[in-house]
Write a protein that holds these residues in place. Structure first.
Motif, PDB file in Angstrom:
ATOM      1  N   TYR A  27      19.862 -96.646  83.038  1.00 55.70           N
ATOM      2  CA  TYR A  27      20.058 -96.051  84.357  1.00 55.70           C
ATOM      3  C   TYR A  27      19.941 -97.076  85.484  1.00 55.70           C
ATOM      4  O   TYR A  27      19.137 -97.993  85.411  1.00 55.70           O
ATOM      5  CB  TYR A  27      19.000 -94.972  84.593  1.00 55.70           C
ATOM      6  CG  TYR A  27      19.035 -93.878  83.564  1.00 55.70           C
ATOM      7  CD1 TYR A  27      19.864 -92.776  83.724  1.00 55.70           C
ATOM      8  CD2 TYR A  27      18.254 -93.959  82.415  1.00 55.70           C
ATOM      9  CE1 TYR A  27      19.909 -91.771  82.772  1.00 55.70           C
ATOM     10  CE2 TYR A  27      18.296 -92.963  81.453  1.00 55.70           C
ATOM     11  CZ  TYR A  27      19.122 -91.869  81.636  1.00 55.70           C
ATOM     12  OH  TYR A  27      19.171 -90.883  80.687  1.00 55.70           O
ATOM     13  N   TYR A  49      18.776 -96.837  89.281  1.00 57.68           N
ATOM     14  CA  TYR A  49      18.040 -95.888  90.102  1.00 57.68           C
ATOM     15  C   TYR A  49      17.943 -96.395  91.545  1.00 57.68           C
ATOM     16  O   TYR A  49      18.015 -97.592  91.801  1.00 57.68           O
ATOM     17  CB  TYR A  49      16.642 -95.619  89.536  1.00 57.68           C
ATOM     18  CG  TYR A  49      15.789 -96.866  89.411  1.00 57.68           C
ATOM     19  CD1 TYR A  49      15.131 -97.407  90.522  1.00 57.68           C
ATOM     20  CD2 TYR A  49      15.630 -97.507  88.196  1.00 57.68           C
ATOM     21  CE1 TYR A  49      14.356 -98.553  90.409  1.00 57.68           C
ATOM     22  CE2 TYR A  49      14.861 -98.648  88.077  1.00 57.68           C
ATOM     23  CZ  TYR A  49      14.231 -99.163  89.190  1.00 57.68           C
ATOM     24  OH  TYR A  49      13.473-100.295  89.095  1.00 57.68           O
ATOM     25  N   LYS A  83      17.164-101.109  87.568  1.00 58.07           N
ATOM     26  CA  LYS A  83      17.658-100.576  86.300  1.00 58.07           C
ATOM     27  C   LYS A  83      16.490-100.298  85.370  1.00 58.07           C
ATOM     28  O   LYS A  83      15.418-100.891  85.489  1.00 58.07           O
ATOM     29  CB  LYS A  83      18.600-101.572  85.636  1.00 58.07           C
ATOM     30  CG  LYS A  83      17.888-102.822  85.139  1.00 58.07           C
ATOM     31  CD  LYS A  83      18.832-103.771  84.446  1.00 58.07           C
ATOM     32  CE  LYS A  83      18.020-105.004  84.016  1.00 58.07           C
ATOM     33  NZ  LYS A  83      18.814-106.050  83.471  1.00 58.07           N
ATOM     34  N   PRO A 115      14.101 -92.723  84.408  1.00 60.59           N
ATOM     35  CA  PRO A 115      13.849 -93.323  85.724  1.00 60.59           C
ATOM     36  C   PRO A 115      12.539 -92.858  86.376  1.00 60.59           C
ATOM     37  O   PRO A 115      11.900 -93.627  87.086  1.00 60.59           O
ATOM     38  CB  PRO A 115      15.057 -92.885  86.555  1.00 60.59           C
ATOM     39  CG  PRO A 115      16.133 -92.653  85.551  1.00 60.59           C
ATOM     40  CD  PRO A 115      15.427 -92.118  84.337  1.00 60.59           C
ATOM     41  N   TYR A 131      19.870 -91.401  90.567  1.00 57.48           N
ATOM     42  CA  TYR A 131      20.044 -92.273  89.411  1.00 57.48           C
ATOM     43  C   TYR A 131      21.337 -91.909  88.704  1.00 57.48           C
ATOM     44  O   TYR A 131      21.849 -90.799  88.845  1.00 57.48           O
ATOM     45  CB  TYR A 131      18.847 -92.222  88.458  1.00 57.48           C
ATOM     46  CG  TYR A 131      18.603 -90.894  87.792  1.00 57.48           C
ATOM     47  CD1 TYR A 131      19.154 -90.598  86.549  1.00 57.48           C
ATOM     48  CD2 TYR A 131      17.793 -89.938  88.392  1.00 57.48           C
ATOM     49  CE1 TYR A 131      18.922 -89.385  85.937  1.00 57.48           C
ATOM     50  CE2 TYR A 131      17.547 -88.728  87.787  1.00 57.48           C
ATOM     51  CZ  TYR A 131      18.118 -88.457  86.548  1.00 57.48           C
ATOM     52  OH  TYR A 131      17.886 -87.258  85.950  1.00 57.48           O
ATOM     53  N   SER A 132      21.869 -92.877  87.964  1.00 58.37           N
ATOM     54  CA  SER A 132      23.120 -92.688  87.249  1.00 58.37           C
ATOM     55  C   SER A 132      23.075 -93.478  85.953  1.00 58.37           C
ATOM     56  O   SER A 132      22.582 -94.608  85.926  1.00 58.37           O
ATOM     57  CB  SER A 132      24.300 -93.153  88.118  1.00 58.37           C
ATOM     58  OG  SER A 132      25.530 -92.941  87.466  1.00 58.37           O
ATOM     59  N   TYR A 133      23.607 -92.896  84.891  1.00 57.15           N
ATOM     60  CA  TYR A 133      23.622 -93.533  83.574  1.00 57.15           C
ATOM     61  C   TYR A 133      24.798 -94.502  83.472  1.00 57.15           C
ATOM     62  O   TYR A 133      25.903 -94.207  83.932  1.00 57.15           O
ATOM     63  CB  TYR A 133      23.728 -92.469  82.482  1.00 57.15           C
ATOM     64  CG  TYR A 133      23.814 -93.063  81.099  1.00 57.15           C
ATOM     65  CD1 TYR A 133      22.664 -93.438  80.426  1.00 57.15           C
ATOM     66  CD2 TYR A 133      25.049 -93.269  80.488  1.00 57.15           C
ATOM     67  CE1 TYR A 133      22.733 -94.007  79.157  1.00 57.15           C
ATOM     68  CE2 TYR A 133      25.124 -93.834  79.222  1.00 57.15           C
ATOM     69  CZ  TYR A 133      23.972 -94.200  78.571  1.00 57.15           C
ATOM     70  OH  TYR A 133      24.046 -94.760  77.327  1.00 57.15           O
ATOM     71  N   CYS A 192      23.706-101.097  81.821  1.00 54.96           N
ATOM     72  CA  CYS A 192      23.015-101.024  83.118  1.00 54.96           C
ATOM     73  C   CYS A 192      22.736-102.412  83.692  1.00 54.96           C
ATOM     74  O   CYS A 192      22.628-102.560  84.914  1.00 54.96           O
ATOM     75  CB  CYS A 192      21.756-100.169  83.047  1.00 54.96           C
ATOM     76  SG  CYS A 192      20.446-100.771  81.980  1.00 54.96           S
ATOM     77  N   SER A 203      29.966 -97.059  89.220  1.00 60.89           N
ATOM     78  CA  SER A 203      30.242 -96.184  88.086  1.00 60.89           C
ATOM     79  C   SER A 203      31.744 -96.077  87.844  1.00 60.89           C
ATOM     80  O   SER A 203      32.205 -96.134  86.700  1.00 60.89           O
ATOM     81  CB  SER A 203      29.641 -94.803  88.351  1.00 60.89           C
ATOM     82  OG  SER A 203      29.903 -93.937  87.278  1.00 60.89           O
TER      83      SER A 203
END
Length: 109
Positions: A11, A13, A28, A33, A55-57, A61, A101
């Motif tokens: 992730y 964050y 990361k 997170p 946060y994003s997967y 990362c 992303s």
């Protein structure tokens, strides 16, 4: 979470801290997170706890973090060269993570 080679899924964050007005931390982790927030907030050098705002997967990362940090550094937003803190509004930070992303999304074959 290693996925071959040096790739590390995990992730990206974004954290904010009420004691650091106008500054966000973008980092990361390969773990949850929220666990990272607890670790960082427990440090004695931090006056108030961090708050996880987004946060994003990512499949990689480390690559995503490097991409985001480079973009922000080129815009002069990095607080210090060896830190993950950036002087910017939270919504702009979120937009950069979303942009990363899209840019790093695996190409369909």
């Amino acid at each position: 979470m290693n996925v071959g080679g040096n790739r590390m899924s995990g992730y990206i964050y974004i954290l904010m801290n009420p004691s650091m007005d106008g500054i966000v931390k973008i980092g990361k982790t390969s773990r949850d997170p929220q666990n990272r927030v607890f670790e960082l907030s427990g440090a004695t050098g931090v006056p108030t706890p961090f708050v996880l705002v987004y946060y994003s997967y990512f499949d990689d990362c480390s690559k995503a973090e490097s991409y985001i940090h480079t973009m922000l550094e080129q815009r002069g937003l990095r607080v210090a060269g060896n830190r993950e803190f950036f002087n910017m509004p939270i919504n702009e930070a979120i937009n950069f993570v979303i942009e990363a992303s899209q840019a790093l999304k695996p190409k369909s074959q």
